[in-house]
Design a protein around this motif. Structure first.
Motif, PDB file in Angstrom:
ATOM      1  N   UNK A 159      -7.100   0.743  -2.041  1.00 34.83           N
ATOM      2  CA  UNK A 159      -6.574  -0.553  -1.632  1.00 34.83           C
ATOM      3  C   UNK A 159      -7.006  -1.700  -2.533  1.00 34.83           C
ATOM      4  N   UNK A 160      -6.765  -1.501  -3.839  1.00 39.44           N
ATOM      5  CA  UNK A 160      -6.793  -2.656  -4.730  1.00 39.44           C
ATOM      6  C   UNK A 160      -5.616  -3.559  -4.381  1.00 39.44           C
ATOM      7  N   UNK A 161      -5.775  -4.856  -4.611  1.00 43.59           N
ATOM      8  CA  UNK A 161      -4.635  -5.735  -4.436  1.00 43.59           C
ATOM      9  C   UNK A 161      -4.732  -6.691  -3.270  1.00 43.59           C
ATOM     10  N   UNK A 162      -3.557  -7.172  -2.821  1.00 42.45           N
ATOM     11  CA  UNK A 162      -3.467  -8.384  -2.019  1.00 42.45           C
ATOM     12  C   UNK A 162      -3.749  -8.210  -0.537  1.00 42.45           C
ATOM     13  N   UNK A 163      -3.455  -7.055   0.052  1.00 44.88           N
ATOM     14  CA  UNK A 163      -3.514  -6.937   1.514  1.00 44.88           C
ATOM     15  C   UNK A 163      -4.301  -5.697   1.941  1.00 44.88           C
ATOM     16  N   UNK A 164      -5.563  -5.576   1.519  1.00 49.84           N
ATOM     17  CA  UNK A 164      -6.301  -4.345   1.806  1.00 49.84           C
ATOM     18  C   UNK A 164      -6.595  -4.115   3.280  1.00 49.84           C
ATOM     19  N   UNK A 165      -6.802  -5.173   4.054  1.00 53.17           N
ATOM     20  CA  UNK A 165      -7.117  -4.992   5.477  1.00 53.17           C
ATOM     21  C   UNK A 165      -5.884  -4.511   6.231  1.00 53.17           C
ATOM     22  N   UNK A 166      -4.759  -5.175   6.019  1.00 55.13           N
ATOM     23  CA  UNK A 166      -3.510  -4.751   6.657  1.00 55.13           C
ATOM     24  C   UNK A 166      -3.215  -3.289   6.344  1.00 55.13           C
ATOM     25  N   UNK A 167      -3.289  -2.956   5.046  1.00 53.42           N
ATOM     26  CA  UNK A 167      -2.858  -1.625   4.613  1.00 53.42           C
ATOM     27  C   UNK A 167      -3.777  -0.528   5.136  1.00 53.42           C
ATOM     28  N   UNK A 168      -5.066  -0.809   5.237  1.00 59.07           N
ATOM     29  CA  UNK A 168      -5.992   0.205   5.736  1.00 59.07           C
ATOM     30  C   UNK A 168      -5.672   0.569   7.181  1.00 59.07           C
ATOM     31  N   UNK A 169      -5.391  -0.418   8.011  1.00 58.76           N
ATOM     32  CA  UNK A 169      -5.040  -0.142   9.402  1.00 58.76           C
ATOM     33  C   UNK A 169      -3.691   0.551   9.484  1.00 58.76           C
ATOM     34  N   UNK A 170      -2.704   0.048   8.754  1.00 59.48           N
ATOM     35  CA  UNK A 170      -1.365   0.623   8.808  1.00 59.48           C
ATOM     36  C   UNK A 170      -1.342   2.075   8.341  1.00 59.48           C
ATOM     37  N   UNK A 171      -2.218   2.409   7.407  1.00 60.55           N
ATOM     38  CA  UNK A 171      -2.269   3.782   6.882  1.00 60.55           C
ATOM     39  C   UNK A 171      -3.061   4.722   7.771  1.00 60.55           C
ATOM     40  N   UNK A 172      -3.753   4.177   8.764  1.00 61.85           N
ATOM     41  CA  UNK A 172      -4.562   5.020   9.641  1.00 61.85           C
ATOM     42  C   UNK A 172      -5.883   5.439   9.041  1.00 61.85           C
ATOM     43  N   UNK A 173      -6.415   4.660   8.097  1.00 59.29           N
ATOM     44  CA  UNK A 173      -7.698   4.992   7.487  1.00 59.29           C
ATOM     45  C   UNK A 173      -8.794   5.036   8.556  1.00 59.29           C
ATOM     46  N   UNK A 174      -9.713   5.971   8.401  1.00 57.77           N
ATOM     47  CA  UNK A 174     -10.824   6.091   9.343  1.00 57.77           C
ATOM     48  C   UNK A 174     -11.892   5.035   9.107  1.00 57.77           C
ATOM     49  N   UNK A 175     -11.972   4.524   7.877  1.00 53.95           N
ATOM     50  CA  UNK A 175     -12.979   3.513   7.565  1.00 53.95           C
ATOM     51  C   UNK A 175     -12.479   2.619   6.439  1.00 53.95           C
ATOM     52  N   UNK A 176     -13.123   1.485   6.334  1.00 50.74           N
ATOM     53  CA  UNK A 176     -12.917   0.576   5.215  1.00 50.74           C
ATOM     54  C   UNK A 176     -14.272  -0.054   4.924  1.00 50.74           C
ATOM     55  N   UNK A 177     -14.281  -1.188   4.229  1.00 51.89           N
ATOM     56  CA  UNK A 177     -15.568  -1.801   3.935  1.00 51.89           C
ATOM     57  C   UNK A 177     -15.432  -2.928   2.955  1.00 51.89           C
ATOM     58  N   UNK A 178     -16.536  -3.251   2.301  1.00 47.33           N
ATOM     59  CA  UNK A 178     -16.601  -4.338   1.332  1.00 47.33           C
ATOM     60  C   UNK A 178     -17.259  -3.820   0.059  1.00 47.33           C
ATOM     61  N   UNK A 179     -16.704  -4.221  -1.076  1.00 47.06           N
ATOM     62  CA  UNK A 179     -17.318  -3.938  -2.370  1.00 47.06           C
ATOM     63  C   UNK A 179     -17.624  -5.243  -3.090  1.00 47.06           C
ATOM     64  N   UNK A 180     -18.799  -5.316  -3.695  1.00 52.24           N
ATOM     65  CA  UNK A 180     -19.138  -6.392  -4.613  1.00 52.24           C
ATOM     66  C   UNK A 180     -18.880  -5.844  -6.020  1.00 52.24           C
ATOM     67  N   UNK A 181     -17.926  -6.445  -6.699  1.00 55.74           N
ATOM     68  CA  UNK A 181     -17.407  -5.893  -7.949  1.00 55.74           C
ATOM     69  C   UNK A 181     -17.597  -6.875  -9.098  1.00 55.74           C
TER      70      UNK A 181
END
Length: 299
Positions: free
Chosen positions: A114-136
């Protein structure tokens, strides 16, 4: 550290607060210019702009950063580091290189997913089991830079984008303070080439509910698009936003109203928890149904 902060929406505000609370010197805040908003279309400053003024910080909002004079003004700040979170502009290399330690980005996903503009939306819509935060560590590519710190959080069946947004915002604020404190000891880890996905900006055509889809997908769509732009359906010719839902037992032809705003899908059913009529506020389903005659089928 002497920091240039770059951010725009509400997601970025806790990060700015955390940097100030940690004792860093925020020498300037960059944000998107005020935009027309509301019924009167008056120019409204971004949430970061408003908060920076409350904190007594210098605010800059150039429409872009490609002009030599804008890049020179940025370099003249002589910052130790830039901290970027949901700023809304692609940063030219001259901006990335200006601070002594470059620029760090707080990204709301477990990169490279989920690089890009809408990572939170897409993670939920895709049914991901987890997400998080990266310091890049930022570089010229879109969210391609090496990762200094990361932290995961589960995505539950009760998470909407709004709830997950707030959790990840607080996580990012804590993690960037940790990253700056540990900066000399952190080793940036290149992102793996496998597992790259892109979180495209949400297109409004995606928001209409297709009741022929399995209930699990409809549920994810509703929660993933809440509160903005909001999944929607038509009820007796009126567009209604569906802002929260849970999976439910029940069967019927797709779109059949099974009672109490439970709707049959292609496989299974969803129970709507919160809905919003056009021009009205969002309300719990019991309030929505009060005085509403629901049709036998929703479009």
């Amino acid at each position: 550290m002497r920091i240039v902060f770059m951010g725009t929406p509400a997601f970025s505000v806790p990060v700015l607060d955390a940097l100030v609370a940690a004792g860093h010197e925020v020498c300037a805040v960059y944000t998107q210019p005020p935009r027309p908003a509301g019924r009167g279309k008056k120019e409204r400053p971004s949430p970061v702009h408003a908060r920076a003024l409350e904190l007594g910080l210098e605010v800059r909002h150039p429409p872009r950063l490609k002009a030599p004079e804008d890049q020179a003004a940025f370099a003249d700040l002589q910052a130790d580091i830039g901290v970027v979170v949901a700023y809304g502009l692609i940063l030219p290399q001259a901006i990335l290189d200006a601070p002594t330690h470059g620029c760090l980005n707080i990204h709301a996903s477990l990169l490279p997913r989920w690089r890009g503009a809408a990572p939170i939306h897409r993670a939920i819509m895709a049914g991901d089991a987890e997400t998080g935060v990266c310091i890049m560590q930022m570089e010229a590519g879109l969210d391609t830079g090496p990762v200094l710190l990361r932290e995961a959080t589960p995505i539950t069946g009760g998470d909407t984008t709004a709830r997950l947004h707030d959790r990840l915002s607080a996580m990012g604020a804590r993690l960037i303070v940790d990253a700056l404190a540990q900066l000399p000891d952190l080793t940036p880890q290149p992102q793996p080439e496998d597992g790259v996905t892109y979180a495209e900006k949400i297109d409004k055509v995606e928001a209409r509910v297709d009741w022929t889809r399995p209930a699990v997908e409809v549920d994810r769509l509703i929660r993933g698009l809440s509160p903005f732009p909001g999944a929607w359906c038509e009820i007796a010719g009126e567009r209604v936003k569906l802002l929260d839902a849970v999976l439910s037992d029940g069967n019927g032809a797709p779109g059949t109203h099974l009672g109490d705003f439970k709707v049959a899908c292609g496989d299974g059913a969803v129970q709507i928890i919160q809905a919003q009529r056009q021009g009205k506020r969002a309300v719990p389903v019991a309030d929505f149904l009060r005085g509403t005659e629901m049709p036998a089928r929703l479009d």
